[in-house]
Design a protein around this motif. Structure first.
Motif, mmCIF file in Angstrom:
data_model
loop_
_atom_site.group_PDB
_atom_site.id
_atom_site.type_symbol
_atom_site.label_atom_id
_atom_site.label_comp_id
_atom_site.label_asym_id
_atom_site.label_seq_id
_atom_site.Cartn_x
_atom_site.Cartn_y
_atom_site.Cartn_z
ATOM 1 N N GLN A 1 0.718 -1.169 -0.007
ATOM 2 C CA GLN A 1 0.116 0.104 0.047
ATOM 3 C C GLN A 1 0.653 1.337 0.055
ATOM 4 O O GLN A 1 0.427 2.242 -0.388
ATOM 5 N N THR A 2 2.147 1.229 0.411
ATOM 6 C CA THR A 2 3.064 2.374 0.670
ATOM 7 C C THR A 2 3.731 2.571 -0.730
ATOM 8 O O THR A 2 3.900 3.787 -0.784
ATOM 9 N N LEU A 3 4.065 1.605 -1.327
ATOM 10 C CA LEU A 3 4.895 1.918 -2.831
ATOM 11 C C LEU A 3 4.009 2.646 -3.545
ATOM 12 O O LEU A 3 2.992 2.127 -4.067
ATOM 13 N N THR A 4 4.380 4.008 -3.991
ATOM 14 C CA THR A 4 3.778 4.659 -4.857
ATOM 15 C C THR A 4 4.310 4.260 -6.487
ATOM 16 O O THR A 4 5.162 3.321 -6.508
ATOM 17 N N PRO A 5 3.374 4.404 -7.284
ATOM 18 C CA PRO A 5 3.725 4.161 -8.621
ATOM 19 C C PRO A 5 5.357 4.575 -9.066
ATOM 20 O O PRO A 5 5.648 3.675 -9.803
ATOM 21 N N ALA A 6 5.823 5.705 -8.523
ATOM 22 C CA ALA A 6 6.950 6.002 -8.924
ATOM 23 C C ALA A 6 8.023 5.172 -8.356
ATOM 24 O O ALA A 6 9.135 4.881 -8.945
ATOM 25 N N ARG B 1 7.454 1.943 -7.515
ATOM 26 C CA ARG B 1 7.305 0.755 -8.738
ATOM 27 C C ARG B 1 8.084 0.771 -9.991
ATOM 28 O O ARG B 1 8.399 -0.399 -10.343
ATOM 29 N N ARG B 2 8.077 1.809 -10.333
ATOM 30 C CA ARG B 2 8.740 1.974 -11.660
ATOM 31 C C ARG B 2 10.214 2.064 -11.724
ATOM 32 O O ARG B 2 11.000 1.783 -12.685
ATOM 33 N N GLN B 3 10.725 2.167 -10.476
ATOM 34 C CA GLN B 3 12.373 2.250 -10.411
ATOM 35 C C GLN B 3 12.717 1.023 -10.611
ATOM 36 O O GLN B 3 12.250 -0.067 -9.996
ATOM 37 N N PRO B 4 13.775 0.636 -11.361
ATOM 38 C CA PRO B 4 14.378 -0.596 -11.715
ATOM 39 C C PRO B 4 15.063 -1.231 -10.472
ATOM 40 O O PRO B 4 15.689 -0.601 -9.551
ATOM 41 N N MET B 5 14.909 -2.697 -10.018
ATOM 42 C CA MET B 5 15.607 -3.184 -8.938
ATOM 43 C C MET B 5 16.939 -3.771 -9.618
ATOM 44 O O MET B 5 16.775 -4.419 -10.796
ATOM 45 N N ASP B 6 18.043 -3.591 -8.970
ATOM 46 C CA ASP B 6 19.212 -4.545 -9.443
ATOM 47 C C ASP B 6 19.013 -5.847 -9.071
ATOM 48 O O ASP B 6 18.144 -6.193 -8.254
ATOM 49 N N GLN B 7 20.075 -6.731 -9.442
ATOM 50 C CA GLN B 7 20.136 -8.278 -9.558
ATOM 51 C C GLN B 7 19.932 -8.567 -7.929
ATOM 52 O O GLN B 7 19.076 -9.505 -7.703
ATOM 53 N N GLU B 8 20.735 -7.906 -7.021
ATOM 54 C CA GLU B 8 20.839 -8.498 -5.695
ATOM 55 C C GLU B 8 19.382 -8.348 -5.190
ATOM 56 O O GLU B 8 18.961 -9.151 -4.464
ATOM 57 N N LYS B 9 18.717 -7.164 -5.206
ATOM 58 C CA LYS B 9 17.530 -7.151 -4.888
ATOM 59 C C LYS B 9 16.228 -7.922 -5.357
ATOM 60 O O LYS B 9 15.487 -8.627 -4.879
ATOM 61 N N LEU B 10 16.337 -8.109 -6.748
ATOM 62 C CA LEU B 10 15.571 -9.114 -7.452
ATOM 63 C C LEU B 10 15.755 -10.375 -6.681
ATOM 64 O O LEU B 10 14.876 -11.500 -6.596
ATOM 65 N N ASN B 11 16.952 -10.820 -6.426
ATOM 66 C CA ASN B 11 17.220 -12.383 -5.961
ATOM 67 C C ASN B 11 16.628 -12.360 -4.510
ATOM 68 O O ASN B 11 15.930 -13.436 -4.131
ATOM 69 N N VAL B 12 16.314 -11.373 -3.775
ATOM 70 C CA VAL B 12 15.953 -11.391 -2.517
ATOM 71 C C VAL B 12 14.496 -11.447 -2.681
ATOM 72 O O VAL B 12 13.696 -12.428 -1.957
ATOM 73 N N TYR B 13 13.546 -10.796 -3.627
ATOM 74 C CA TYR B 13 12.394 -11.011 -3.839
ATOM 75 C C TYR B 13 11.978 -12.135 -4.180
ATOM 76 O O TYR B 13 10.992 -13.010 -3.896
ATOM 77 N N LEU B 14 12.883 -12.942 -5.332
ATOM 78 C CA LEU B 14 12.572 -14.117 -5.661
ATOM 79 C C LEU B 14 12.770 -15.225 -4.645
ATOM 80 O O LEU B 14 11.535 -16.205 -4.487
ATOM 81 N N ALA B 15 13.656 -14.950 -3.947
ATOM 82 C CA ALA B 15 13.760 -16.081 -2.787
ATOM 83 C C ALA B 15 12.287 -16.047 -1.732
ATOM 84 O O ALA B 15 11.983 -17.116 -1.353
ATOM 85 N N LEU B 16 12.044 -14.814 -1.354
ATOM 86 C CA LEU B 16 11.009 -14.297 -0.552
ATOM 87 C C LEU B 16 9.701 -15.252 -1.029
ATOM 88 O O LEU B 16 8.983 -15.910 -0.489
#
Length: 745
Positions: free
Chosen positions: A277-282, A284-299
């Motif tokens: 609910q807190t993440l604004t569209p702005a 969400r549009r920011q690209p994630m680096d691979q390390e952050k993407l890996n954390v989200y995929l693991a979660l």
């Protein structure tokens, strides 16, 4: 008096349809009578129980207690699972046995002396109502006692006879058939319901994480997002746990593990929903680096595995342990940089460990020490209810018992003085109307009167159309089945309409089950409605004359109690070991008070002077305060979990930062206490500049963690953290303003 400003948009709706919860009668009936699969099962259960009672009453020619037995079975939860049904049946059977014993002894001791019987009955009813209010349980003992003793005080022998029939008729026929039917027709295992609830919460987190991955172009197969649960959903899940332990005794040995697991999953769901609910569209549009993407995929993968493991009763801790390695997390968020994702990571690890413990039945799980008041109880040899403090604390419950028992005695005197025994329904009306507030009394009284009128019309229709054409038991069952089905369908609705169905069934049963064979006493429905009307009048007068419990006043008291509880959630906990014992009681207490306050605000619409402009504004502002307090409670719980799970080392922070953090917590608690004080009508104490303290705290955090020099993703983590504090401050300010406006009338 000033209403303090313009009226909110919701006020006209309240004016238009207060009785029907802000809608028209047609909209109310469409919503409350709608069909869904669960209701079909619930209505089928009640219909079968009603038919059983009707057939037994007609074939065995039992005393005219069949109608009361039917009312009792229609009053119980038709959606109860197997454990809840068993617990309810056993408890009610115990109560009916106690009531029978008390009734018989009372009639033997004082049945021939009216001057002694009525005062003694007044005391017994008051104690029974006080006990029911104290444990939040239906007023069954008082109702059953009144039927056995007060329905015919001039004929004690007949009263003893009826009292002795309470156990076989009400206990065995009503409670027994209700329990057996619920355990036979599609019984619901509470353990399966508990697992389904856990899986649904994990699925909610899984869907949120999948949505966040989709922001970066990673598309995964996900389920539909479950609806966010209502504020007291955790309390309901804990009730499921209690039912599970009754039906599956082996789970009782893992009670503490289950409690910790449910709290962890609830906390993870709260954090995930807040993040979404807190993440604004702005953002969400920011690209994630691979390390952050890996954390989200693991979660996301861990949530999916945990959900599947819960659904299939498998231990997946080994797989998740391989997936949630700290190397993946620390490659994105070093240990020195706390983050929301770290808190979610640690929460999933804790959930995995707790689920693993549940699959190890031989593991000795240490008992969690609760917070007890040993100092208060040490050296006290007498029960708490011997002391003044107990009665002072529960004075409202004592007044509740005295007032409604007095109403029942007054109605008994009126019935006897008029020599009109057919209107003795006035006596239980006083006890049934025993609700939490004046508005709730009125709403239930209206439902009771409406149900009695509709039930009486159904009875007349049955006599005029069906009775003369059917003269066998099979014909009786066929002719009355539609009316039992109608009563069962309405009774299986929400509490906003269910009582109307119960009274419809009771009124119809009072008519057709009054005696063996065809009905000839056509005056019964008329007299029953007259008796109910008499009971409503008597209790309406007593409600005003003796300790009136105005709904809005009680709602304010519950709101004040909730604010005091929520203020305690601002404190920083020393470690994870006290998270369960400290947070869970506060969470349940705040949710309970807020839910009660909201219900009372709704009931206040029915009270006299409810349509005055300042009363409408008072309800509107109090509703806004209750809503804000509920949101604040959730945010403070999120902040508490963030502090414990995000990797913060508070003891390693500079002294200045620790000082600002403690000052900020103290200021938030002080502001909430001030709001509670204002809501109580007191003067606000010293105003604390919370925003100024938070700005100093933010600067200290920025300096210590060098936030200005962090990569964009880690800087975003701190921006989210500060946004959480900002939301908390905004809600506290809103609560203070609303509290001041609600009393500044």
């Amino acid at each position: 008096m000033s209403n303090g400003g313009p009226q909110p948009a919701s006020v006209p709706n309240e004016r238009r349809g207060g009785l029907w919860f802000g809608t028209s009668l047609t909209q109310f009936l469409i919503a409350e009578l709608r069909d869904f699969p669960g209701r079909r099962v619930a209505a089928l259960r009640l219909f079968i129980v009603s038919l059983i009672i009707a057939l037994v009453s007609q074939t065995l020619h039992v005393p005219p207690l069949g109608a009361i037995a039917l009312l009792i079975c229609l009053s119980y939860d038709a959606y109860a699972n197997a454990g809840q049904s068993l617990a309810f049946g056993m408890r009610q059977l115990g109560y009916i046995s106690v009531t029978t014993l008390i009734s018989v002894v009372t009639l033997m001791f004082a049945g021939n002396d009216a001057w002694l019987l009525l005062p003694l009955s007044f005391i017994i009813l008051a104690v029974a109502l006080f006990h029911a209010r104290l444990i939040a349980w239906p007023t069954g003992i008082a109702l059953w006692y009144s039927v056995a003793v007060l329905y015919g005080p001039s004929t004690p022998e007949q009263g003893i006879y009826n009292a002795l029939w309470n156990i076989p008729i009400i206990g065995v026929l009503a409670i027994g058939s209700w329990t057996v039917v619920h355990l036979t027709i599609k019984p619901q295992d509470p353990l399966k319901q508990l697992k389904a609830s856990i899986a649904a919460q994990l699925a909610a987190v899984e869907t949120i994480l999948s949505t966040r991955l989709a922001d970066s172009g990673v598309t995964l197969q996900t389920q539909a997002m479950p609806k966010h649960t209502i504020p007291d959903s955790l309390g309901k899940i804990l009730v499921l746990l209690a039912n599970t332990e009754l039906l599956h005794p082996s789970t009782h040995q893992q009670h503490d593990t289950y409690l910790a697991l449910l709290l962890e999953i609830d906390g993870l769901r709260q954090i995930a929903i807040w993040l979404d609910q807190t993440l604004t569209p702005a953002f969400r549009r920011q690209p994630m680096d691979q390390e952050k993407l890996n954390v989200y995929l693991a979660l996301q993968s861990a949530c999916a595995m945990l959900r599947q493991g819960v659904e299939e009763s498998r231990d997946v801790s080994g797989q998740i342990g391989t997936l949630l390695t700290d190397a993946v997390l620390h490659s994105y968020a070093p240990q020195t940089n706390p983050s929301i994702l770290t808190a979610m990571w640690r929460a999933l690890q804790r959930i995995t460990g707790l689920l693993h413990d549940l699959h190890q039945p031989d593991t000795d799980v240490p008992t969690l020490a609760g917070e007890t008041d040993d100092d208060e109880t040490e050296g006290r040899w007498f029960p708490a209810w011997f002391g003044y403090a107990f009665w002072a604390t529960h004075a409202d419950s004592l007044q509740f018992g005295i007032k409604f028992s007095l109403g029942a005695i007054v109605c008994a005197l009126i019935v006897e003085s008029l020599g009109w025994p057919a209107i003795n329904t006035a006596i239980p009306t006083c006890l049934v109307a025993a609700q939490t507030s004046l508005g709730a009394d009125y709403r239930l009284s209206l439902l009771r009167l409406s149900g009695a009128v509709v039930g009486g019309l159904c009875a007349y229709f049955y006599v005029l159309v069906f009775q003369s054409q059917l003269d066998t038991v099979a014909g009786f069952a066929l002719a009355t089945a539609p009316f039992w089905a109608l009563a069962a369908w309405i009774s299986s609705g929400s509490e906003r309409i269910a009582y109307l169905g119960r009274q419809l069934g009771f009124s119809f049963a009072m008519f057709v089950l009054h005696d063996f064979g065809p009905v000839s006493d056509l005056y019964l429905p008329r007299d029953r409605v007259a008796g109910i009307f008499l009971g409503i009048i008597v209790m309406g007068v007593l409600d005003y004359a003796l300790w009136p419990r105005r709904s809005i006043v009680l709602a304010r008291h519950h709101s004040i109690a909730a604010l005091h509880t929520i203020a305690k959630l601002t404190a920083r906990l020393p470690d994870l070991g006290v998270l369960l014992t400290h947070t869970l009681p506060l969470r349940l207490s705040a949710d309970k008070d807020l839910a009660a306050a909201q219900d009372l605000v709704v009931h206040a619409i029915l009270e006299p002077d409810a349509k005055l402009s300042h009363k409408i504004y008072e309800r509107t502002t109090l509703s806004a305060l209750i809503e804000a307090a509920g949101k604040l409670s959730g945010l403070l719980q999120i902040r508490r979990r963030y502090r414990l799970l995000s990797g913060q080392q508070f003891s390693h922070f500079p002294d200045e930062l620790q000082q600002y953090s403690r000052a900020f917590d103290k200021a938030l608690a002080s502001e909430l206490e001030n709001a509670a004080l204002m809501l109580q009508g007191g003067q606000q104490e010293t105003w604390t500049e919370v925003a100024d303290i938070h700005e100093l705290l933010k600067q200290s955090y920025t300096k210590h963690h060098r936030i200005d020099s962090l990569p964009a993703d880690l800087a975003l983590e701190w921006e989210l953290r500060f946004r959480l504090d900002q939301q908390i401050m905004e809600l506290v300010e809103k609560i203070q303003i609303t509290a001041r406006d609600s009393v500044d009338l």
